[in-house]
Write a protein that holds these residues in place. Structure first.
Motif, PDB file in Angstrom:
ATOM      1  N   GLY A  52      48.229  48.015  32.219  1.00 49.04           N
ATOM      2  CA  GLY A  52      47.764  46.649  32.402  1.00 49.04           C
ATOM      3  C   GLY A  52      48.592  45.684  31.578  1.00 49.04           C
ATOM      4  N   ILE A  53      48.869  44.515  32.112  1.00 45.81           N
ATOM      5  CA  ILE A  53      49.601  43.498  31.370  1.00 45.81           C
ATOM      6  C   ILE A  53      48.768  42.220  31.297  1.00 45.81           C
ATOM      7  CG2 ILE A  53      51.890  44.409  31.877  1.00 45.81           C
ATOM      8  CD1 ILE A  53      52.131  42.464  34.162  1.00 45.81           C
ATOM      9  N   ASN A  54      49.112  41.383  30.321  1.00 51.19           N
ATOM     10  CA  ASN A  54      48.395  40.121  30.092  1.00 51.19           C
ATOM     11  C   ASN A  54      46.903  40.343  29.822  1.00 51.19           C
ATOM     12  OD1 ASN A  54      50.799  38.671  30.573  1.00 51.19           O
ATOM     13  ND2 ASN A  54      50.419  38.692  32.786  1.00 51.19           N
ATOM     14  N   GLY A  55      46.601  41.462  29.165  1.00 49.60           N
ATOM     15  CA  GLY A  55      45.227  41.727  28.769  1.00 49.60           C
ATOM     16  C   GLY A  55      44.280  42.109  29.886  1.00 49.60           C
ATOM     17  N   GLN A  56      44.821  42.413  31.070  1.00 50.36           N
ATOM     18  CA  GLN A  56      43.966  42.774  32.206  1.00 50.36           C
ATOM     19  C   GLN A  56      43.821  44.301  32.278  1.00 50.36           C
ATOM     20  OE1 GLN A  56      44.857  40.771  35.927  1.00 50.36           O
ATOM     21  NE2 GLN A  56      45.935  39.146  34.825  1.00 50.36           N
ATOM     22  N   ALA A  57      42.632  44.777  31.999  1.00 54.67           N
ATOM     23  CA  ALA A  57      42.380  46.215  31.981  1.00 54.67           C
ATOM     24  C   ALA A  57      42.265  46.766  33.402  1.00 54.67           C
ATOM     25  CB  ALA A  57      41.095  46.504  31.211  1.00 54.67           C
ATOM     26  N   PRO A  58      42.675  48.017  33.615  1.00 59.28           N
ATOM     27  CA  PRO A  58      42.497  48.643  34.929  1.00 59.28           C
ATOM     28  C   PRO A  58      41.026  48.927  35.194  1.00 59.28           C
ATOM     29  CG  PRO A  58      43.304  50.245  33.352  1.00 59.28           C
ATOM     30  CD  PRO A  58      43.312  48.920  32.642  1.00 59.28           C
ATOM     31  N   PHE A  59      40.647  48.958  36.454  1.00 59.23           N
ATOM     32  CA  PHE A  59      39.255  49.239  36.794  1.00 59.23           C
ATOM     33  C   PHE A  59      39.202  50.048  38.088  1.00 59.23           C
ATOM     34  CE2 PHE A  59      40.477  45.261  38.735  1.00 59.23           C
ATOM     35  CZ  PHE A  59      39.916  45.285  40.000  1.00 59.23           C
ATOM     36  N   VAL A  60      38.060  50.678  38.291  1.00 61.06           N
ATOM     37  CA  VAL A  60      37.858  51.559  39.448  1.00 61.06           C
ATOM     38  C   VAL A  60      36.981  50.863  40.483  1.00 61.06           C
ATOM     39  CG1 VAL A  60      36.808  53.730  40.224  1.00 61.06           C
ATOM     40  CG2 VAL A  60      38.124  53.664  38.100  1.00 61.06           C
ATOM     41  N   THR A  61      37.348  51.025  41.734  1.00 54.39           N
ATOM     42  CA  THR A  61      36.486  50.589  42.834  1.00 54.39           C
ATOM     43  C   THR A  61      36.325  51.757  43.804  1.00 54.39           C
ATOM     44  OG1 THR A  61      38.427  49.685  43.999  1.00 54.39           O
ATOM     45  CG2 THR A  61      37.091  48.150  42.712  1.00 54.39           C
ATOM     46  N   CYS A  62      35.121  51.941  44.284  1.00 50.98           N
ATOM     47  CA  CYS A  62      34.831  52.984  45.266  1.00 50.98           C
ATOM     48  C   CYS A  62      34.332  52.347  46.552  1.00 50.98           C
ATOM     49  CB  CYS A  62      33.789  53.964  44.736  1.00 50.98           C
ATOM     50  SG  CYS A  62      34.326  54.902  43.280  1.00 50.98           S
ATOM     51  N   GLY A  63      34.664  52.948  47.644  1.00 52.39           N
ATOM     52  CA  GLY A  63      34.239  52.430  48.936  1.00 52.39           C
ATOM     53  C   GLY A  63      34.395  53.472  50.019  1.00 52.39           C
ATOM     54  N   GLY A  78      26.042  52.418  50.992  1.00 54.94           N
ATOM     55  CA  GLY A  78      24.980  51.757  50.235  1.00 54.94           C
ATOM     56  C   GLY A  78      25.454  51.127  48.935  1.00 54.94           C
ATOM     57  N   GLU A  79      24.489  50.841  48.068  1.00 50.67           N
ATOM     58  CA  GLU A  79      24.770  50.152  46.809  1.00 50.67           C
ATOM     59  C   GLU A  79      25.253  51.142  45.751  1.00 50.67           C
ATOM     60  OE1 GLU A  79      22.444  47.337  43.500  1.00 50.67           O
ATOM     61  OE2 GLU A  79      21.376  48.150  45.251  1.00 50.67           O
ATOM     62  N   MET A  80      26.175  50.662  44.916  1.00 50.51           N
ATOM     63  CA  MET A  80      26.694  51.471  43.812  1.00 50.51           C
ATOM     64  C   MET A  80      26.626  50.658  42.531  1.00 50.51           C
ATOM     65  SD  MET A  80      30.138  52.950  45.611  1.00 50.51           S
ATOM     66  CE  MET A  80      30.506  51.324  46.302  1.00 50.51           C
ATOM     67  N   VAL A  81      26.534  51.365  41.406  1.00 48.55           N
ATOM     68  CA  VAL A  81      26.599  50.692  40.108  1.00 48.55           C
ATOM     69  C   VAL A  81      27.581  51.477  39.245  1.00 48.55           C
ATOM     70  CG1 VAL A  81      24.617  51.988  39.211  1.00 48.55           C
ATOM     71  CG2 VAL A  81      25.288  49.829  38.143  1.00 48.55           C
ATOM     72  N   TYR A  82      28.397  50.722  38.481  1.00 49.16           N
ATOM     73  CA  TYR A  82      29.448  51.329  37.663  1.00 49.16           C
ATOM     74  C   TYR A  82      29.075  51.277  36.185  1.00 49.16           C
ATOM     75  CZ  TYR A  82      32.395  50.688  41.833  1.00 49.16           C
ATOM     76  OH  TYR A  82      32.901  50.721  43.113  1.00 49.16           O
ATOM     77  N   TYR A  83      29.440  52.339  35.466  1.00 44.84           N
ATOM     78  CA  TYR A  83      29.299  52.386  34.005  1.00 44.84           C
ATOM     79  C   TYR A  83      30.633  52.868  33.424  1.00 44.84           C
ATOM     80  CZ  TYR A  83      24.385  52.623  35.450  1.00 44.84           C
ATOM     81  OH  TYR A  83      23.160  52.391  36.048  1.00 44.84           O
ATOM     82  N   PRO A  84      31.228  52.122  32.475  1.00 42.85           N
ATOM     83  CA  PRO A  84      30.831  50.800  31.991  1.00 42.85           C
ATOM     84  C   PRO A  84      30.908  49.748  33.092  1.00 42.85           C
ATOM     85  CG  PRO A  84      32.949  51.475  31.066  1.00 42.85           C
ATOM     86  CD  PRO A  84      32.462  52.602  31.872  1.00 42.85           C
ATOM     87  N   PRO A  85      30.370  48.547  32.856  1.00 42.07           N
ATOM     88  CA  PRO A  85      30.330  47.520  33.903  1.00 42.07           C
ATOM     89  C   PRO A  85      31.701  47.262  34.509  1.00 42.07           C
ATOM     90  CG  PRO A  85      29.028  46.851  32.008  1.00 42.07           C
ATOM     91  CD  PRO A  85      29.743  48.096  31.598  1.00 42.07           C
ATOM     92  N   ASN A  86      31.709  47.065  35.817  1.00 40.61           N
ATOM     93  CA  ASN A  86      32.928  46.799  36.586  1.00 40.61           C
ATOM     94  C   ASN A  86      33.869  48.000  36.669  1.00 40.61           C
ATOM     95  OD1 ASN A  86      32.136  44.035  36.910  1.00 40.61           O
ATOM     96  ND2 ASN A  86      32.921  43.621  34.850  1.00 40.61           N
ATOM     97  N   GLY A  87      33.434  49.143  36.159  1.00 43.95           N
ATOM     98  CA  GLY A  87      34.269  50.342  36.255  1.00 43.95           C
ATOM     99  C   GLY A  87      35.561  50.234  35.483  1.00 43.95           C
ATOM    100  N   THR A  88      35.513  49.632  34.298  1.00 46.15           N
ATOM    101  CA  THR A  88      36.726  49.319  33.532  1.00 46.15           C
ATOM    102  C   THR A  88      37.136  50.455  32.600  1.00 46.15           C
ATOM    103  OG1 THR A  88      36.167  46.971  33.575  1.00 46.15           O
ATOM    104  CG2 THR A  88      37.742  47.682  31.911  1.00 46.15           C
ATOM    105  N   PHE A  89      38.449  50.730  32.574  1.00 41.30           N
ATOM    106  CA  PHE A  89      39.055  51.583  31.547  1.00 41.30           C
ATOM    107  C   PHE A  89      39.574  50.637  30.457  1.00 41.30           C
ATOM    108  CE2 PHE A  89      39.756  54.466  35.255  1.00 41.30           C
ATOM    109  CZ  PHE A  89      39.037  55.554  34.788  1.00 41.30           C
ATOM    110  N   ASN A  90      38.868  50.556  29.346  1.00 40.67           N
ATOM    111  CA  ASN A  90      39.229  49.585  28.321  1.00 40.67           C
ATOM    112  C   ASN A  90      40.627  49.854  27.762  1.00 40.67           C
ATOM    113  OD1 ASN A  90      39.152  48.096  25.592  1.00 40.67           O
ATOM    114  ND2 ASN A  90      37.213  47.522  26.554  1.00 40.67           N
ATOM    115  N   LEU A  91      41.363  48.793  27.459  1.00 35.42           N
ATOM    116  CA  LEU A  91      42.741  48.909  26.986  1.00 35.42           C
ATOM    117  C   LEU A  91      42.851  49.631  25.645  1.00 35.42           C
ATOM    118  CD1 LEU A  91      44.158  45.361  27.846  1.00 35.42           C
ATOM    119  CD2 LEU A  91      44.436  47.480  29.143  1.00 35.42           C
ATOM    120  N   MET A  92      41.769  49.662  24.866  1.00 37.52           N
ATOM    121  CA  MET A  92      41.874  50.245  23.529  1.00 37.52           C
ATOM    122  C   MET A  92      42.107  51.762  23.565  1.00 37.52           C
ATOM    123  SD  MET A  92      37.933  50.116  22.169  1.00 37.52           S
ATOM    124  CE  MET A  92      36.568  50.911  23.026  1.00 37.52           C
ATOM    125  N   TYR A  93      41.932  52.396  24.711  1.00 39.78           N
ATOM    126  CA  TYR A  93      42.166  53.840  24.805  1.00 39.78           C
ATOM    127  C   TYR A  93      43.622  54.165  25.136  1.00 39.78           C
ATOM    128  CZ  TYR A  93      37.102  53.784  24.817  1.00 39.78           C
ATOM    129  OH  TYR A  93      35.793  53.561  24.480  1.00 39.78           O
TER     130      TYR A  93
END
Length: 293
Positions: free
Chosen positions: A185-196, A215-230
């Motif tokens: 990710g660049i400019n502080g934009q973390a990668p995230f997961v989407t399922c469909g 149907g409906e899905m919910v992601y954990y952590p919110p928005n399915g994000t892989f935080n940059l700190m890892y």
């Protein structure tokens, strides 16, 4: 006489008592040949050892010198499905789904909060955890950021020991393969997961997707994000306690008694989309079927 001559000639070709030759050579001749091959093979062994020694001096034990890696990292899910990437079970038949919860428990053991607090560092979110070396002096072992199991909330297995499988609302955990030095990710934009729904072929030039079944899905952590700190990952030897970040997806009202083909993708502003040649590059596809009859 001729037969005796042939017999003696055959014996003398092996051992000639008059010239004291064995197989046509004297003892000194055989000794010189043996000495030549001993010296020759010692030289080859020494040359091989020297070559290996020189090559090993060029290698870094913490990071591969050459990394022939894909530009898009692979993606996998847990619990690990069968070879066809299918998770099929019956809500009313415990034996069809009770193996999934122990598999997830085993996988998440190293993410227990107590283990993470003891072995890893509490990092600042939303920025890379860079640990540079000082010239030729390695900054090893490198620290790793905590990824606590509780981040997965309803899919952590803490409040719901069955991860939603017993009520037809299963959790799927997603992770990216480790890639040394990757900054996803660049400019502080973390990668995230989407399922469909996955688009799949049902005939010649005929395609279908299960958008009405997922149907409906919910992601954990919110928005399915892989935080940059890892990131970045520095390698198994340099970063012994590294914990890969995870994303959990909980399917809340999947259509029952029907196959639902699902595809999850990684989204990042500097990771290219996966190629159609590699179905695991930046994405993972699987089938979910929850039977109630």
């Amino acid at each position: 006489m001729s037969k005796d001559g042939e017999k003696n000639g055959w014996k003398e070709s092996i051992w000639n008592s008059r010239t004291r030759e064995f197989l046509g050579r004297t003892a000194s001749s055989w000794g010189l040949i043996l000495l030549f091959y001993v010296v020759f093979y010692i030289f080859l062994a020494g040359l091989f050892a020297l070559t290996m020694y020189v090559m090993l001096q060029t290698l870094d034990e913490d990071e591969p010198t050459y990394q022939d890696r894909l530009s898009t990292p692979g993606m996998v899910i847990r619990p690990k499905p069968d070879e066809f990437y299918e998770i099929i079970y019956n809500v009313d038949k415990t034996e069809t789904w009770d193996m999934y919860a122990p598999a997830l428990d085993t996988f998440l053991t190293s993410y227990n909060n107590s283990f993470q607090a003891e072995n890893n560092t509490e990092c600042t979110p939303d920025q890379y955890f860079l640990q540079a070396d000082s010239g030729d002096v390695k900054n090893n072992p490198k620290r790793s950021c905590q990824f606590n199991r509780t981040i997965l909330e309803e899919c952590s297995g803490i409040n719901d020991r069955q991860y939603g499988y017993q009520e037809g609302k299963p959790c799927i955990i997603i992770k990216l393969n480790r890639v040394i030095g990757m900054l996803p990710g660049i400019n502080g934009q973390a990668p995230f997961v989407t399922c469909g729904p996955k688009t799949y072929n049902v005939g010649q030039d005929q395609w279908r997707e299960d958008s009405d079944k997922i149907g409906e899905m919910v992601y954990y952590p919110p928005n399915g994000t892989f935080n940059l700190m890892y990131y970045p990952y520095y390698g198994k030897k340099a970063q012994v306690n590294y914990s890969q970040p995870l994303v959990a997806v909980k399917f809340l009202n999947l259509t029952a008694n029907e196959d639902v083909n699902i595809e999850c993708r990684i989204n990042a502003n500097n990771i290219p989309a996966g190629s159609e040649r590699d179905k695991f590059a930046g994405r993972v596809s699987f089938k979910l079927r929850i039977n109630t009859i």
